[in-house]
Design an enzyme around this catalytic site. Structure first.
Site, short mmCIF file in Angstrom:
data_model
loop_
_atom_site.label_atom_id
_atom_site.label_comp_id
_atom_site.label_asym_id
_atom_site.label_seq_id
_atom_site.Cartn_x
_atom_site.Cartn_y
_atom_site.Cartn_z
N TRP A 356 9.27 19.74 -31.62
CA TRP A 356 8.48 20.97 -31.86
C TRP A 356 8.64 21.96 -30.73
O TRP A 356 8.25 23.12 -30.85
CB TRP A 356 7.00 20.63 -32.11
CG TRP A 356 6.25 20.08 -30.91
CD1 TRP A 356 6.44 18.86 -30.33
CD2 TRP A 356 5.18 20.69 -30.18
NE1 TRP A 356 5.58 18.68 -29.28
CE2 TRP A 356 4.78 19.78 -29.15
CE3 TRP A 356 4.51 21.90 -30.28
CZ2 TRP A 356 3.75 20.06 -28.25
CZ3 TRP A 356 3.48 22.18 -29.36
CH2 TRP A 356 3.12 21.27 -28.38
N GLU A 487 -0.21 13.63 -25.12
CA GLU A 487 0.18 12.30 -25.59
C GLU A 487 -0.46 11.16 -24.79
O GLU A 487 -0.17 10.00 -25.05
CB GLU A 487 1.71 12.17 -25.59
CG GLU A 487 2.37 13.04 -26.64
CD GLU A 487 3.89 13.10 -26.50
OE1 GLU A 487 4.38 12.92 -25.36
OE2 GLU A 487 4.57 13.33 -27.51
N GLN A 600 -0.51 17.29 -20.95
CA GLN A 600 -0.08 18.68 -21.07
C GLN A 600 -1.14 19.44 -21.85
O GLN A 600 -1.95 18.85 -22.56
CB GLN A 600 1.27 18.79 -21.77
CG GLN A 600 1.25 18.50 -23.27
CD GLN A 600 2.62 18.65 -23.90
OE1 GLN A 600 3.35 17.68 -24.04
NE2 GLN A 600 2.99 19.85 -24.30
#
Lengths: 741, 741
Positions: A356, A487, A600
């Site tokens: 992505w 994640e 992130q």
């Protein structure tokens, strides 16, 4: 963090040879031309630690998945970009000793990446074990002017009379270090050498891509061409020509090697051999210097479109040019089958596949610095994969044309096999839809919706519709079991970013339907037919957008990353000790998952996308809550934080995050540059300047700038392409000036 | 579901040979004696589909982990029980044709497992391709009387004069089907054959376990012993003796083979060869019949301790005996280094390792039907692994002597590598503590706490203390990122069962400390010292038990399986179509995780443990809420539901679940019996009768029964060992009678 690269506005310079840094340098000194590229490996033999890497765009192999515990829905293959034949190889034997810096005494050594002119230079002197000193000047490039061609020049002198044997070969004995079962992925089709020519044609197993390489090697003594090459009996996959002669200390030897690199993506398999012959002949009369000059001109044009000039800060200047240079090496945008691997042509990691990252980070760079067809091709890549995305969703149990784009892909099929990512990191579908919006908003190419975009948006909208469910408890739609951009959290419920993306997609799809219906009714009819779309589907979409649940904290007055986030112990990153970081290396996965630490931007990624829906105070509140919890262990994190900090007028943090993203590889912040460069995050770096410091936005079909110049920058200037016009932007302490070409 | 096994109170009978069912039958006809055992593979050659399986207790190999994506904390090895040398092998050649049911016409075929006498019988007639009809009667056993010994008798006749060649061998060319890298795990130490003896000693790679097998083969023609064996040149790992002769149709050939099976767990490596010689000699004068008779007596004794008699329901009777039989084949309890693998000696799956099944399901069976030293040995197994459990916790980031017992283990080291299980299915620690409580409650061996138990409890308590965290939001302690017994939910927050187990452990540890301190002050001092335990640690434990958060629904008035459970769509299992089940085979993991479907008792597992804390109404409410959502795709689910249903007086469901657990393998409900039997769930079956239908509990040091007899049972009777007394329990429609020996 490392800091051995010398500062220079246009060059990347390494002085001295440190074998422990060699893999890092090989990554940093990578070059490419969008069609092929390679790491900064040495031309001559090197038996020390090295990651050999030569890559041809679009040539991949479906390596059999390695999995601990199979879960239904996993793909059987992981398509990966292949290590391809290496045309740069030379073997230099001096009085019987092979020149190999792993075994000689290096006297001086310098590698330079001339970014302005797009070529790689290496100069060194070394003393062989037999006592002879050799001085070498090497340079090479992958032609931006003729993107099937590369060339190198390799000159050397010796300090004593010596017997020389030079071999020039194509190395086809190449493996991927990341091969799951240590397989050799290639079959030999043709290997030949005669006179000064070598030809190697290999075919990938299973996928049957052909890659053909032909080289012409010329030898000069004191600039006088000599030709006594012989073809050698060499291994099947490595055709070689060789020449032997004696030289004196006052003589200089130069080897010039030109290479043609073709693949069956662009040339019919049966014709590759002939096209190699034709192309190499067409360059026969041109010497290295001529070819390099044409290449330089092509780079000059590229820089004219995409350079960013920072005055007063050489550290920042070098970094942004390095990022722009590598982006232009990776993707040229003239082939809709290609995309941007996270490592480009600089390493194997992540399989060279599409993530992505393309839509979320790369699209803005290409749509602002190149013809709009480039960004359009990136979108059409996904359009062409729509049926595969529908199949992918079906594999997971979705139906009725719902599309789930893969997390990692080469040809549209999912390659990844971690359930918490493959099945759950579904926000990628949102980024792909957002890319369409972003492209149209920037280019005004709204017709793209009727031609391609709407079909993709419908497939994505259908997916979200099926992916949410009604919660009786919450009396709202919820989205269970997802992994957001962060994640370090898996299988969470109601990730705010994902929920937000989902409803945005549904709304945008609705708007797009209305617009296409009104403006391109024939296209609309066609789309309804091919997508088997019924307007009644929209009713459910509207319910979802109206009644979606978003986790919110009244206490902090912010959206929560996910349900239950406040059950965690909220410890700022500043309390972590240095020896615990990066936590992904030092902590167990158990500890990471239960911690509050954010890999992130996650909620902040959503605020970045939908900034206009929030007040400055809201942005500030969210930024102040989440940033202190963020460890930025994804290369894609600092750029978003830099942009938001700039929007919030926080010059210091915007600048610090800029350096972190811009010099991520140059300073090896994440201790992983050895694996290759973080190409997609480099596009994020570009955004920090354009969207952050220059504060560029498109509002009501106008480019708007809200600049914030870092204190130590005298000026910032760049060109930007907007709707077929080039805008010159100049920003200094006196404000911003914009001239339109 | 399959239904090809004939009903019989004491026998498992298969009639006819269906090659497609062969692996299932091989599992069902497994036999063992706690020290070694094997699947119902044929003695003679069989080249059709078969899972060969011979296992020696405690002999394992650390196979290198196969993993898709590495996570910090994963173990590098997965210890697995090994396929070991097969002593039963014969090769029968008739007029040059090898007898192999894969290539002959089977005329009739019958396999019988005589559970009463503990041996396996196989009778068949078959027509060879060369036209000769052969009739075979074979039987074999793994001696319960002499647990280093096994024997077989193999008789046959032919319908025409024929030349016969018989080879008797030990098959040492054995591999595990589940080998991760297709490795051969054994090294040859000795292979020899002479006269009628074969010897094979192999050593496992890495772990260096020795397994020695020696066989003596005798040949009889019409019951007259003949001996013209020759040793053959055979492959290194398969020593063989062979005899050739002619026979007439009126002659019957009998091969009797005795085997000694030793491992270096019990015999010094250097002595194995000699002990093999001694032991085989000691049996020399005994024929097969003699040995079998001794074996039968041992089984008679075993049945006297553990039989359950169900009158009026042969289906139920056969099933419970099959379960008891297999449990007794698997574990005899005289070696604290051994434990109960989920497949026992019947297959490779799950690596033969130890799971929480032992404490949660198996302990009650062994502590009620055998000497208390057996259950005690199961507990000491964990005590001996305490330091490994502490290391395991440290690997995940815990400290200060916190112990996390492994999910899957052979020697105390974690073997499993799925983060959502390995790191998160931590309720296993609770089961291990509960096992100590259960053992002491049942046996009154409270001194065990001072000798071993308390050290384990302190390690576990410390783990829970560190594993919870204070939630500012909830103003309570929470437990984030766990997987409960229901493995169809991963990485959830506040799994009720796990939270409940954690506080129970802390409380039980506190009580145990007080008791040991008072009753065994010297032991207490020693434990404080070796565990580096400080009473101050208890303060934090008390805070946690007082302020633990338990998810609860006011609407349903029940504890919730985990946070957010009510966000799911609550669909009863009855609405699933047959072709979707089992969902683990038909659905993607994504769909399973997001569904409400429960793999096995989770909240209900807790209610089963802590039944006395809840009213009958509360039990009923939870049962009514959760049972309809449960797919029972773990073999460990129906037993708990049967017990709870019985407690709730729901005779029909209690009986249905009884059949589901009791005949799980006989009817192959989960379509996986081919991989081996569900040994640990067989202990659950035993509990359904004792704790369910008989309603046995220990309260205030008394055995209490609250019976519920299934309608179609005339009577239920069994013996139970309680505190060194055997109680005869007889239950019929008139009530319950208990006689104490």
């Amino acid at each position: 963090m490392k800091n051995y690269i010398k500062y220079h506005p246009w060059e990347i310079i390494e002085e001295g040879f440190n074998t422990e840094l060699n893999r890092v340098s090989e990554s940093l000194f990578s070059i490419g031309n969008g069609k092929f590229g390679h790491r900064g490996n040495f031309e001559e033999t090197y038996t020390g630690d090295s990651l050999g890497g030569n890559y041809v765009a679009g040539v991949y192999y479906p390596d059999k998945t390695r999995v601990g515990w199979w879960k239904n829905g996993y793909p059987e293959y992981f398509a990966k970009v292949l290590n391809a034949p290496n045309w740069t190889k030379l073997s230099i034997k001096i009085n019987g000793e092979i020149l190999d810096l792993a075994h000689t005494k290096v006297i001086d050594f310098k590698r330079v990446l001339d970014m302005k002119n797009g070529f790689l230079i290496r100069n060194f002197s070394t003393k062989l074990k037999n006592g002879i000193c050799v001085t070498v000047h090497a340079s090479r490039f992958c032609s931006l002017d003729q993107d099937d061609m590369g060339a190198l020049s390799y000159s050397f002198t010796v300090d004593q009379p010596a017997e020389i044997q030079v071999s020039s070969y194509i190395d086809g004995n190449i493996k991927n270090e990341d091969s799951n079962y240590d397989e050799f992925f290639w079959e030999n089709i043709k290997s030949e050498s005669n006179d000064n020519l070598c030809t190697l044609i290999l075919r990938t197993k299973k996928t049957h891509f052909y890659v053909g390489v032909k080289t012409e090697t010329n030898l000069f003594i004191n600039n006088e061409k000599i030709n006594h090459f012989q073809s050698l009996k060499s291994s099947t996959n490595s055709p070689s020509v060789s020449a032997s002669f004696s030289i004196q200390p006052n003589q200089s030897i130069t080897i010039e090697k030109k290479a043609i690199v073709l693949s069956s993506l662009n040339v019919d398999k049966g014709l590759i051999d002939q096209v190699l012959v034709n192309e190499i002949s067409s360059f026969q009369k041109l010497c290295y210097e001529d070819l390099l000059n044409n290449h330089k001109k092509a780079w000059a044009k590229k820089w004219n479109e995409s350079d960013i000039i920072i005055e007063g800060d050489i550290v920042a200047q070098q970094a942004i040019r390095f990022n722009i240079f590598q982006l232009n090496c990776t993707y040229s945008g003239n082939d809709e089958r290609l995309n941007i691997g996270p490592k480009g042509f600089t390493g194997e990691k992540y399989g060279g596949s599409t993530y992505w990252d393309t839509e979320a980070y790369c699209l803005p760079f290409y749509q602002s610095t190149a013809d709009k067809s480039v960004a359009r091709n990136l979108l059409i890549y996904r359009y062409n994969h729509l049926s595969k995305a529908i199949e992918n969703a079906e594999k997971l149990g979705f139906s009725g044309g719902a599309a789930l784009y893969p997390m990692v892909t080469m040809n549209g099929e999912e390659c990844h096999n971690e359930w918490e990512i493959t099945f759950e990191e579904i926000h990628r579908n949102g980024a792909i839809a957002y890319g369409i919006y972003d492209y149209i908003n920037y280019t005004a190419d709204k017709k793209y919706l009727a031609e391609y975009g709407l079909e993709v948006l419908i497939g994505i909208a259908r997916f979200w519709k099926q992916r949410v469910n009604w919660s009786e408890e919450k009396q709202a739609y919820v989205m269970l079991g997802v992994t957001g951009p962060n994640e370090f959290e898996n299988n969470v419920n109601n990730n705010w970013y994902t929920n937000k993306m989902a409803t945005w997609c549904l709304n945008y799809c609705e708007e797009s339907i209305d617009w296409v219906k009104e403006n391109y009714p024939t296209d609309y009819q066609r789309i309804c037919k091919v997508s088997d779309f019924d307007e009644n589907e929209r009713k459910a979409w509207a319910l979802i957008t109206n009644q979606m649940y978003y986790p919110f904290s009244d206490k902090y007055n912010i959206y929560l990353q996910q349900d239950g986030f406040l059950d965690k112990e909220l410890i700022p990153v500043s309390q972590l000790s240095d020896d615990e970081r990066p936590i992904v290396e030092h902590w167990s996965w158990d500890k990471i998952l239960r911690s509050c630490f954010i890999k992130q931007a996650d909620v902040l990624q959503g605020l970045y996308y939908f900034e206009n829906e929030f007040t400055q105070e809201e942005l500030q509140r969210h930024y102040d809550f989440y940033e202190p919890l963020t460890v930025h262990e994804s290369s894609l994190s600092p750029c978003i934080h830099s942009i938001l900090a700039a929007k919030l007028g926080d010059e210091k943090r915007a600048y610090d995050f800029y350096l972190r993203t811009a010099r991520l590889d140059l300073n090896d912040y994440n201790n992983d540059t050895r694996d290759g460069l973080h190409i997609t995050s480099m596009a994020g770096t570009w955004m920090t300047i354009i969207k952050g410091f220059a504060g560029m936005e498109v509002k009501n079909d106008q480019l708007i700038f809200s600049p914030l110049l870092p204190k130590n920058w005298e000026s910032l200037s760049f060109k930007i392409k907007f709707r077929d016009e080039i805008q010159h932007v100049f920003l200094d302490k006196n404000g911003i000036k914009i001239n339109i070409n």
